[in-house]
Write an enzyme that holds these catalytic residues in place. Structure first.
Site, PDB file in Angstrom:
ATOM      1  N   HIS A 202     -11.418 -46.006   1.214  1.00  0.00           N
ATOM      2  CA  HIS A 202     -11.127 -44.729   1.890  1.00  0.00           C
ATOM      3  C   HIS A 202     -10.554 -43.698   0.914  1.00  0.00           C
ATOM      4  O   HIS A 202      -9.837 -42.791   1.326  1.00  0.00           O
ATOM      5  CB  HIS A 202     -10.149 -44.921   3.059  1.00  0.00           C
ATOM      6  CG  HIS A 202     -10.502 -46.055   3.959  1.00  0.00           C
ATOM      7  ND1 HIS A 202     -11.309 -45.914   5.069  1.00  0.00           N
ATOM      8  CD2 HIS A 202     -10.193 -47.382   3.894  1.00  0.00           C
ATOM      9  CE1 HIS A 202     -11.460 -47.088   5.664  1.00  0.00           C
ATOM     10  NE2 HIS A 202     -10.806 -48.006   4.956  1.00  0.00           N
TER      11      HIS A 202
ATOM     12  N   GLU B 212     -22.711 -33.676 -11.338  1.00  0.00           N
ATOM     13  CA  GLU B 212     -23.006 -32.861 -10.149  1.00  0.00           C
ATOM     14  C   GLU B 212     -24.503 -32.685  -9.953  1.00  0.00           C
ATOM     15  O   GLU B 212     -25.012 -32.762  -8.831  1.00  0.00           O
ATOM     16  CB  GLU B 212     -22.315 -31.503 -10.271  1.00  0.00           C
ATOM     17  CG  GLU B 212     -20.803 -31.617 -10.144  1.00  0.00           C
ATOM     18  CD  GLU B 212     -20.098 -30.305 -10.450  1.00  0.00           C
ATOM     19  OE1 GLU B 212     -19.232 -29.926  -9.668  1.00  0.00           O
ATOM     20  OE2 GLU B 212     -20.399 -29.666 -11.476  1.00  0.00           O
TER      21      GLU B 212
ATOM     22  N   SER C  39     -16.983 -22.633 -17.909  1.00  0.00           N
ATOM     23  CA  SER C  39     -17.158 -21.643 -16.850  1.00  0.00           C
ATOM     24  C   SER C  39     -17.356 -20.289 -17.511  1.00  0.00           C
ATOM     25  O   SER C  39     -16.754 -20.004 -18.540  1.00  0.00           O
ATOM     26  CB  SER C  39     -15.922 -21.628 -15.959  1.00  0.00           C
ATOM     27  OG  SER C  39     -15.816 -20.381 -15.299  1.00  0.00           O
TER      28      SER C  39
ATOM     29  N   LYS D  33     -11.953 -24.180 -17.994  1.00  0.00           N
ATOM     30  CA  LYS D  33     -12.783 -25.148 -17.284  1.00  0.00           C
ATOM     31  C   LYS D  33     -13.669 -25.999 -18.197  1.00  0.00           C
ATOM     32  O   LYS D  33     -14.162 -25.556 -19.219  1.00  0.00           O
ATOM     33  CB  LYS D  33     -13.712 -24.416 -16.285  1.00  0.00           C
ATOM     34  CG  LYS D  33     -13.000 -23.831 -15.102  1.00  0.00           C
ATOM     35  CD  LYS D  33     -12.296 -24.861 -14.220  1.00  0.00           C
ATOM     36  CE  LYS D  33     -13.268 -25.659 -13.402  1.00  0.00           C
ATOM     37  NZ  LYS D  33     -13.911 -24.841 -12.371  1.00  0.00           N
TER      38      LYS D  33
END
Ligand code: ARG
Length: 456
Positions: free
Chosen positions: A154, A288, A275, A281
Site C-alpha cells: 500500500h 515516465e 526542466s 530539476k
C-alpha cells in the site's frame, strides 16, 4: 491500380490512399522474398516451373532484395502492398517468367507467412532484450547486495528487505515474460503456405519442403484456419503488453525512489532531463515515458483484438489492420527494454538513505509479534498487543523500539525485558531465512542462480 481482366476502370485515387499497406508492410520484404523463393522451388517439384525458370526467378528476387537494401527500390502505392510491389518488379526485371510465380498461392497465405516469419524474429529480438535487462538488474542487485531498505505494501513501509531482493523481483517477472514469448514463438512456427486464398490449390506443392526451407516446424492443418488465424499476433501483443506492465511498475518504483521524498537512487545525468523553467530539476523521463508507452501497448492489443471480433472466415481486408499495431508494439518494447537496461546500469543506490528508511523500528513490529508467538501467545493476541504498543509510540512521538520497559511489561509479561535483540535490523533480515525470502543468505543463492542462468 488497374486490376486487369474484369475491371475496366482504375481504382479511385482516394481509395488507393485509403487501402494501401505498402507504406508500412514494406518492412516484410525479406520474409516475402524468402517465401517466394521457397514457393518457386516447390513449383519445380510440381512441374509448373522448370529449373531454369526457378533460377531466373530466384536471381530476380535476390536482385530486388539488393535494390531494396541499397535504398534504390521505388515502392508504389498503386501496387497496394509489399507482395504486389515485389511480384510486379520481378516481371519487370526478368520478363514473362515472373508472372508464373504466383501460381498455387494467394496474397492471403503469403501475408500470413510473412507475418509469422516477422513475428518469429521479433520474438527472438525481444527475448534478447529481456535477457539484457535481466542481466542489468542482476548486476545492480549484486553491486548493492548489502543494501537494506523498507519493503512496501500500500506504499506504506512494511518490513525490511534488501535492494537486491527488490530488483530480483523484476528479474522473476521478466523471466515469465520470456517463457511466454518463447512459447508463443513455438506455437506460431507453422507454415500457412499452400493454403492459397482459403481452399488450398489444385496445384499441389510439397508444403513440407516449403516449410522446412523457411524454418517452420510444421505445416498448418486447415487451410481456412491458416488464412483467418491471427492468434499468434494477439498472443505476442498480449505478451508485449504484460512486459509493458512490468516495465511500468519498475518505472514507478524508480520515479518514487529518485524523488527527494525517497532519495533511494540517483539516475545518471545521461538518463534524465532538466526542466526548461526550474533549474534544480532532474526528471526521470525514461521511466515516465516507459510508463506512458504502456498505454499504447495495451491499445495495440485492443486494436487487433477488436479487428478480429466477429470476422467471418476466412480472409477479410480488416486483417490488414493487424500489422501497424504489431510493428509498433515490437518497436516500442524493444526500445523500452534496451533503454531501461541502460538506465538500470547507470543507476546509483543511496545506501545511507535506504538504511535510514529501513531503520524505522515500526518495520519490525511483525518480528515482535512473531517473538510473542514463539513464546506461546496466539498470533491474533500478539498482533493486538504489538498494535497497542504501536499506538502508544505514535501518541508519544517516539520510535517503537524506544518504549520504556515498564510499558512493555504492562502489555505482556513476556515483553518485560531488554528487547533490543528484536529491534536489530541486521538480525531481523537474517532471520527471514526461507527460500524466496530476503535473508542475505537466500538472496545470495538467488543471485548465483540468476548469474548462472543468464550466462547460458
Ligand atoms: N495487404 C494485405 C494484408 O495486409 C495482404 C493480403 C491481401 N489480400 C487480399 N485478398 N486483398 O492483409
Amino acid at each position: 491500380m488497374m486490376w486487369k481482366g474484369r475491371f475496366s476502370e482504375q481504382t479511385a485515387e482516394l481509395v488507393v490512399k485509403y487501402t494501401e499497406s505498402i507504406s508500412y508492410d514494406r518492412r516484410l520484404y525479406a520474409y516475402d522474398i524468402a517465401g517466394s523463393i521457397a514457393h518457386a522451388r516447390a513449383q519445380v517439384g510440381a512441374g509448373t516451373l522448370s529449373q531454369d525458370e526457378f533460377e531466373l526467378i530466384e536471381a530476380g528476387l535476390l536482385s530486388i532484395k539488393e535494390s531494396i537494401e541499397a535504398g534504390e527500390f521505388t515502392w508504389s502505392k498503386e501496387l497496394e502492398d509489399v507482395h504486389m510491389n515485389i511480384e510486379s518488379e520481378l516481371t519487370k526485371r526478368i520478363g514473362p517468367v515472373g508472372a508464373k510465380l504466383h501460381a498455387a498461392r494467394s496474397r492471403n497465405d503469403q501475408v500470413a507467412t510473412d507475418t509469422r516469419l516477422y513475428t518469429r524474429e521479433a520474438c527472438e529480438v525481444i527475448l534478447d532484450e529481456l535477457k539484457n535487462l535481466q542481466t542489468a538488474l542482476v548486476e545492480k542487485a549484486t553491486e548493492y547486495q548489502e543494501v537494506v531498505m523498507p519493503g512496501y505494501t500500500h506504499l506504506q513501509r512494511g518490513q525490511p528487505v534488501s535492494m537486491a531482493h527488490h530488483l530480483l523481483a523484476y528479474v522473476e517477472m521478466l523471466e515469465r515474460d520470456a517463457q511466454r514469448l518463447a512459447q508463443a514463438k513455438t506455437r506460431l512456427n507453422i507454415s500457412p503456405l499452400g493454403s492459397g486464398a482459403l481452399a488450398g490449390s489444385t496445384i499441389c506443392l510439397d508444403r513440407e519442403q516449403v516449410a522446412h526451407e523457411l524454418g517452420f516446424d510444421s505445416v498448418s492443418q486447415n487451410s481456412m484456419d491458416a488464412i483467418a488465424d491471427r492468434d499468434y499476433i494477439l498472443e505476442v501483443l498480449f505478451d508485449i503488453s504484460l512486459i509493458g506492465a512490468h516495465l511500468s511498475r519498475l518505472s514507478e518504483d524508480l520515479i518514487l525512489w529518485s524523488s527527494a521524498e525517497f532519495g533511494f537512487v540517483v539516475l545518471a545525468d545521461a538518463h534524465t532531463t532538466g526542466s526548461s523553467l526550474m533549474p534544480q530539476k532532474k526528471n526521470p523521463d525514461i521511466a515516465e515515458i516507459t510508463r506512458g508507452k504502456t498505454g499504447r501497448l495495451y491499445g495495440n492489443l485492443m486494436a487487433v483484438l477488436t479487428a478480429v471480433k466477429g470476422l467471418p472466415l476466412t480472409y477479410n481486408r480488416d486483417l490488414q489492420e493487424d500489422k501497424e499495431p504489431l510493428f509498433d508494439a515490437v518497436d516500442t518494447i524493444v526500445m523500452a527494454l534496451a533503454v531501461n537496461a541502460e538506465q538500470m546500469r547507470g543507476m546509483t543506490v543511496m545506501k545511507e538513505r535506504c538504511l535510514i528508511a529501513a531503520s524505522d523500528s515500526m518495520l519490525l513490529a511483525t518480528d515482535l509479534a512473531d517473538y510473542l508467538v514463539r513464546e506461546g501467545v496466539a498470533f491474533r493476541d500478539a498482533h493486538e498487543i504489538v498494535g497497542s504498543a504501536v499506538a502508544i509510540a505514535i501518541e508519544q512521538g517516539i520510535e517503537l523500539s524506544s518504549l520504556p520497559q515498564t510499558t512493555w511489561a504492562e502489555l505482556h509479561p513476556v515483553l518485560d525485558k531488554d528487547l533490543s535483540f528484536i529491534f536489530n535490523l541486521k538480525a531481523a533480515l537474517e532471520a527471514r531465512d526461507n527460500p524466496g525470502a530476503p535473508a542475505p543468505k537466500q538472496v545470495a543463492i538467488q543471485l548465483a542462480r540468476w548469474q548462472t542462468a543468464l550466462s547460458e
